[in-house]
Design an enzyme around this catalytic site. Structure first.
Site, PDB file in Angstrom:
ATOM      1  N   THR A 187     -26.875 -26.029 -17.583  1.00  0.00           N
ATOM      2  CA  THR A 187     -26.994 -25.778 -18.590  1.00  0.00           C
ATOM      3  C   THR A 187     -28.739 -24.662 -18.817  1.00  0.00           C
ATOM      4  O   THR A 187     -28.366 -23.838 -19.894  1.00  0.00           O
ATOM      5  CB  THR A 187     -28.392 -26.626 -20.188  1.00  0.00           C
ATOM      6  OG1 THR A 187     -28.648 -27.435 -18.986  1.00  0.00           O
ATOM      7  CG2 THR A 187     -27.139 -28.043 -19.921  1.00  0.00           C
ATOM      8  N   ASP A 193     -18.120 -24.939 -12.091  1.00  0.00           N
ATOM      9  CA  ASP A 193     -18.922 -22.742 -12.241  1.00  0.00           C
ATOM     10  C   ASP A 193     -19.051 -21.917 -11.807  1.00  0.00           C
ATOM     11  O   ASP A 193     -19.530 -21.680 -10.768  1.00  0.00           O
ATOM     12  CB  ASP A 193     -19.772 -23.462 -13.435  1.00  0.00           C
ATOM     13  CG  ASP A 193     -21.382 -24.627 -12.837  1.00  0.00           C
ATOM     14  OD1 ASP A 193     -21.358 -24.466 -11.513  1.00  0.00           O
ATOM     15  OD2 ASP A 193     -21.700 -24.961 -13.899  1.00  0.00           O
ATOM     16  N   HIS A 221     -14.921 -32.394  -9.744  1.00  0.00           N
ATOM     17  CA  HIS A 221     -13.876 -32.147 -10.847  1.00  0.00           C
ATOM     18  C   HIS A 221     -13.218 -30.712 -10.771  1.00  0.00           C
ATOM     19  O   HIS A 221     -12.823 -30.405 -12.009  1.00  0.00           O
ATOM     20  CB  HIS A 221     -14.731 -32.120 -12.128  1.00  0.00           C
ATOM     21  CG  HIS A 221     -15.107 -33.926 -12.649  1.00  0.00           C
ATOM     22  ND1 HIS A 221     -15.982 -34.083 -12.939  1.00  0.00           N
ATOM     23  CD2 HIS A 221     -14.947 -35.335 -12.406  1.00  0.00           C
ATOM     24  CE1 HIS A 221     -16.220 -35.745 -12.742  1.00  0.00           C
ATOM     25  NE2 HIS A 221     -15.450 -35.987 -12.642  1.00  0.00           N
ATOM     26  N   CYS A 235      -0.982 -23.703  -8.927  1.00  0.00           N
ATOM     27  CA  CYS A 235       0.391 -24.169  -9.603  1.00  0.00           C
ATOM     28  C   CYS A 235       0.675 -25.490  -9.763  1.00  0.00           C
ATOM     29  O   CYS A 235      -0.146 -26.694  -8.616  1.00  0.00           O
ATOM     30  CB  CYS A 235       1.559 -23.896  -8.882  1.00  0.00           C
ATOM     31  SG  CYS A 235       3.017 -24.749  -9.173  1.00  0.00           S
ATOM     32  N   CYS A 273       3.804 -26.450  -7.020  1.00  0.00           N
ATOM     33  CA  CYS A 273       3.817 -26.154  -5.676  1.00  0.00           C
ATOM     34  C   CYS A 273       1.928 -25.773  -4.921  1.00  0.00           C
ATOM     35  O   CYS A 273       1.193 -26.205  -5.424  1.00  0.00           O
ATOM     36  CB  CYS A 273       4.619 -25.373  -5.276  1.00  0.00           C
ATOM     37  SG  CYS A 273       3.786 -23.182  -5.525  1.00  0.00           S
ATOM     38  N   CYS A 322       7.299 -20.610  -7.793  1.00  0.00           N
ATOM     39  CA  CYS A 322       7.551 -21.364  -7.489  1.00  0.00           C
ATOM     40  C   CYS A 322       8.395 -21.083  -9.614  1.00  0.00           C
ATOM     41  O   CYS A 322       8.812 -22.239  -9.822  1.00  0.00           O
ATOM     42  CB  CYS A 322       7.849 -22.803  -7.538  1.00  0.00           C
ATOM     43  SG  CYS A 322       6.025 -23.663  -8.438  1.00  0.00           S
TER      44      CYS A 322
HETATM   45 ZN   LIG Z   1       4.427 -22.890  -7.688  1.00  0.00          ZN
END
Ligand SMILES: [Zn+2]
Length: 260
Positions: free
Chosen positions: A38, A117, A134, A142, A145, A170
């Site tokens: 913060t 971050d 997280h 992606c 893939c 892909c």
């Molecule tokens: Zn992909």
């Protein structure tokens, strides 16, 4: 005791107690949450100036089902990122910088963060010491893939006119490498966090209310293995009763008093 900005600071005895625990520890596992960022200008997502309060669409985009189903929602989210509305240019603060010293002193086992971050790494903590439970907003991946790249690579494509850039390998859907609502945590990250909880002799929770499961479990796990526990946060947490020392105050004020 009151500080000039009116917030209360923990008393000197608590500071001394926490310092002693840190001095005595050989293997420290740190868990950080939103509170440490913060002071870098990253507001709590749900606070009055929070990202989701000001941009309800951004909250919707953080749900994997909506994100995958709705190209318009993705396009709005990419546009927000490309214009820097999702706090792109924030810098590490004294809290992040102070924690780097634990690694310099050879005491840092692992730094688990709930933040996305990358400010710990930008402050100087080695990437291989950090578990981003997280994920991170600074990389893109992606959904179909293994393609992965720096976020800027995707944002350059948005700025060049692609509203919803797809995977170059892909043609799948690209998304920031954060864990969205509805997505599972990364198994390997959870495993590393658990090992860090078991192997440390001091668990230091900073800037987290310890309300988010399952990662908050590292605190009782460490305690059960005989580790000491320090909690430093702006307010009381759900696990204060497990701690050897609880410090309530500004993180970037208090941390430099603990680690020198
Ligand atoms: Zn992909």
């Amino acid at each position: 005791m009151s500080s000039p900005n009116g917030s209360t600071e923990p008393d000197e005895q608590l500071i001394a107690d926490a310092r002693a625990l840190i001095d005595q520890a050989a293997q420290i596992t740190v868990l950080t949450g939103a509170g440490i960022s913060t002071d870098s200008g990253i507001p709590d997502f749900r606070g009055p100036n929070g990202l989701w309060t000001k941009n309800p669409e951004a909250e919707k985009a953080s749900n994997i089902r909506f994100y995958m189903a709705d190209p318009d929602l993705r396009a709005k989210n990419w546009a927000l990122r490309a214009e820097g509305a999702l706090w792109a240019n924030v810098e590490p603060n004294l809290g992040h910088q102070t924690l780097v010293k634990l690694e310099d002193q050879g005491k840092l086992h692992t730094l688990i963060t709930q933040n996305v971050d990358e400010l710990h790494q930008r402050a100087g903590t080695s990437a291989d010491k950090v578990v981003e439970i997280h994920g991170t907003t600074r990389k893109v991946g992606c959904l179909d893939c293994d393609y992965s790249a720096d976020m800027e690579v995707a944002l350059d494509r948005v700025r060049a006119g692609e509203p919803d850039p797809c995977c170059p390998e892909c043609e799948g859907i690209l998304k920031s490498k954060t864990i969205s609502f509805g997505q599972n945590l990364v198994e390997d990250d959870l495993y590393r966090a658990e090992v860090a909880a078991v192997e440390c002799d001091l668990m230091f929770a900073i800037g987290t209310s310890l309300a988010v499961s399952p990662i908050n479990r590292v605190v009782p796990v460490a305690k059960q293995q005989g580790a000491k526990v320090i909690i430093l946060n702006g307010e009381a947490t759900e696990m204060d009763q497990l701690a050897d020392v609880v410090l309530n105050g500004s993180i970037s004020d208090v941390l430099p008093q603990l680690i020198t």
